[in-house]
Write an enzyme that holds these catalytic residues in place. Sequence first.
Site, mmCIF file in Angstrom:
data_model
loop_
_atom_site.group_PDB
_atom_site.id
_atom_site.type_symbol
_atom_site.label_atom_id
_atom_site.label_comp_id
_atom_site.label_asym_id
_atom_site.label_seq_id
_atom_site.Cartn_x
_atom_site.Cartn_y
_atom_site.Cartn_z
ATOM 1 N N THR A 1 5.568 -10.627 -0.938
ATOM 2 C CA THR A 1 5.042 -10.795 0.415
ATOM 3 C C THR A 1 5.985 -11.590 1.305
ATOM 4 O O THR A 1 6.043 -11.363 2.510
ATOM 5 C CB THR A 1 3.660 -11.486 0.351
ATOM 6 O OG1 THR A 1 2.843 -10.815 -0.608
ATOM 7 C CG2 THR A 1 2.967 -11.449 1.696
ATOM 8 N N GLU B 1 -3.744 -11.526 7.090
ATOM 9 C CA GLU B 1 -4.717 -12.470 6.538
ATOM 10 C C GLU B 1 -4.190 -13.903 6.471
ATOM 11 O O GLU B 1 -4.967 -14.852 6.423
ATOM 12 C CB GLU B 1 -5.145 -12.028 5.141
ATOM 13 C CG GLU B 1 -5.979 -10.763 5.110
ATOM 14 C CD GLU B 1 -7.432 -10.988 5.529
ATOM 15 O OE1 GLU B 1 -7.758 -12.077 6.036
ATOM 16 O OE2 GLU B 1 -8.235 -10.056 5.352
ATOM 17 N N ALA C 1 0.818 -1.214 0.000
ATOM 18 C CA ALA C 1 0.000 0.000 0.000
ATOM 19 C C ALA C 1 0.851 1.264 0.000
ATOM 20 O O ALA C 1 0.558 2.225 -0.724
ATOM 21 C CB ALA C 1 -0.926 -0.007 1.223
ATOM 22 N N SER D 1 5.739 -6.467 4.540
ATOM 23 C CA SER D 1 4.752 -7.540 4.589
ATOM 24 C C SER D 1 4.337 -7.862 6.016
ATOM 25 O O SER D 1 5.162 -8.218 6.851
ATOM 26 C CB SER D 1 5.334 -8.794 3.931
ATOM 27 O OG SER D 1 4.552 -9.930 4.218
ATOM 28 N N ARG D 2 3.043 -7.781 6.287
ATOM 29 C CA ARG D 2 2.531 -8.092 7.630
ATOM 30 C C ARG D 2 2.700 -9.577 7.937
ATOM 31 O O ARG D 2 3.058 -9.952 9.065
ATOM 32 C CB ARG D 2 1.053 -7.728 7.723
ATOM 33 C CG ARG D 2 0.752 -6.281 7.443
ATOM 34 C CD ARG D 2 -0.746 -6.068 7.281
ATOM 35 N NE ARG D 2 -1.051 -4.741 6.766
ATOM 36 C CZ ARG D 2 -2.257 -4.354 6.396
ATOM 37 N NH1 ARG D 2 -3.271 -5.200 6.488
ATOM 38 N NH2 ARG D 2 -2.462 -3.136 5.936
ATOM 39 N N ASN D 3 2.421 -10.421 6.965
ATOM 40 C CA ASN D 3 2.503 -11.857 7.208
ATOM 41 C C ASN D 3 3.941 -12.298 7.438
ATOM 42 O O ASN D 3 4.208 -13.139 8.298
ATOM 43 C CB ASN D 3 1.870 -12.608 6.041
ATOM 44 C CG ASN D 3 0.378 -12.360 5.961
ATOM 45 O OD1 ASN D 3 -0.396 -12.901 6.736
ATOM 46 N ND2 ASN D 3 -0.037 -11.507 5.031
ATOM 47 N N ASP E 1 3.352 -11.994 -6.428
ATOM 48 C CA ASP E 1 2.875 -11.624 -5.096
ATOM 49 C C ASP E 1 3.581 -12.432 -4.012
ATOM 50 O O ASP E 1 3.845 -11.936 -2.914
ATOM 51 C CB ASP E 1 1.363 -11.830 -5.014
ATOM 52 C CG ASP E 1 0.686 -10.846 -4.076
ATOM 53 O OD1 ASP E 1 1.386 -10.018 -3.462
ATOM 54 O OD2 ASP E 1 -0.549 -10.901 -3.959
ATOM 55 N N LYS F 1 -0.092 -17.304 -0.823
ATOM 56 C CA LYS F 1 1.159 -16.550 -0.657
ATOM 57 C C LYS F 1 1.282 -15.956 0.740
ATOM 58 O O LYS F 1 2.390 -15.827 1.270
ATOM 59 C CB LYS F 1 1.278 -15.478 -1.737
ATOM 60 C CG LYS F 1 0.171 -14.420 -1.738
ATOM 61 C CD LYS F 1 0.536 -13.180 -0.969
ATOM 62 C CE LYS F 1 -0.574 -12.135 -1.004
ATOM 63 N NZ LYS F 1 -0.201 -10.880 -0.319
ATOM 64 N N VAL G 1 -4.316 -6.239 10.220
ATOM 65 C CA VAL G 1 -4.729 -7.628 10.009
ATOM 66 C C VAL G 1 -3.654 -8.365 9.221
ATOM 67 O O VAL G 1 -3.094 -7.829 8.263
ATOM 68 C CB VAL G 1 -6.064 -7.676 9.238
ATOM 69 C CG1 VAL G 1 -6.429 -9.118 8.891
ATOM 70 C CG2 VAL G 1 -7.169 -7.024 10.051
#
Length: 330
Positions: free
Chosen positions: A244, A277, A136, A250-252, A240, A187, A275
Amino acid sequence: MKLAVLGAGAWGTALAIRFADQCDVTLWSRDAEQVETMRAERANPRYLADAPFPPALSVSASLADAVAAADCVLIVTPMSGLRGTLRALRELGSTSPVLWACKGLEAGTMKFPHDVANEEMDPAVPRGMLSGPSFAQEVAKGLPGAVTIAATDAAFAQRIVETLNTPVLRLYASDDLIGVEIGAAVKNVLAIAAGVCDGLGYGLNARAALLTRGLAEMSRFGAALGARAETFMGLAGIGDLLLTATGDLSRNRRVGLKLAEGLTLDQALASLGHVAEGVPTAREVNRQASTLGVDMPITAAVCRLLFDGASVPEIVSALMERAPKMEAQR
């Protein structure tokens, strides 16, 4: 085009900013206080404080107002919010085409976004997904990137691409909707595994092996669900996945890094403020793979770590000590 973007998190805000280069955009949030702040500051200080709103971007706390004149609606909520948002659109009588940028499977049902849409939408309303390698923050800044618009109706996907394509965010059309949804979901699970790998200092060789074998899992899962193999070689697949699993935004991936530090899952998620995901998606993908008889050892290992109390050394040993096999064996 008049575009309604539903969901004022970081990703929804970034897409609203970017597409306002091409059309009139209304960004909707259910949080009236957040809307007032965005309206006053012409930015979203909660998620993207350094990204000013362009003139063609307005904000609203009224869903009815946001979608009333929209030529297209883009839903950018967590996967958990997709069904409720689609239901609200139906109750408003909206017949505008719908795109979603929700990634994952619905918790408890193993359903992909298009399954949810098929249950909640009029069959005659065009629908599809936006997905691809895109943080983002970079999209909001106008840095170059590319994503995929996928729909079972190829002509609809192409029309959206031609309308929303921007000089800095290039759009590609695809008619392999399930393949794009699978790439978007799996992913995130693999990014958690990559974060664990990097957090333990296992090196670049290990990460390359992990992602390659993860892509094989993604492809096997896709084949069982009727996706096309070439989709996983594209933006919504390997593109992706690489972003990621390796990008610091990357949050994950950060969840995996925190788990490698010894934090619990709750502690890791609390540290994000967003979040991730991949966490709920891991369980649903693992359940679906088991139902289909698809071998996904990395996904299963992530689930053991997240939900079953397994330690990081345990899951690493389980993966490395699996019986040798032909690389192309399914």
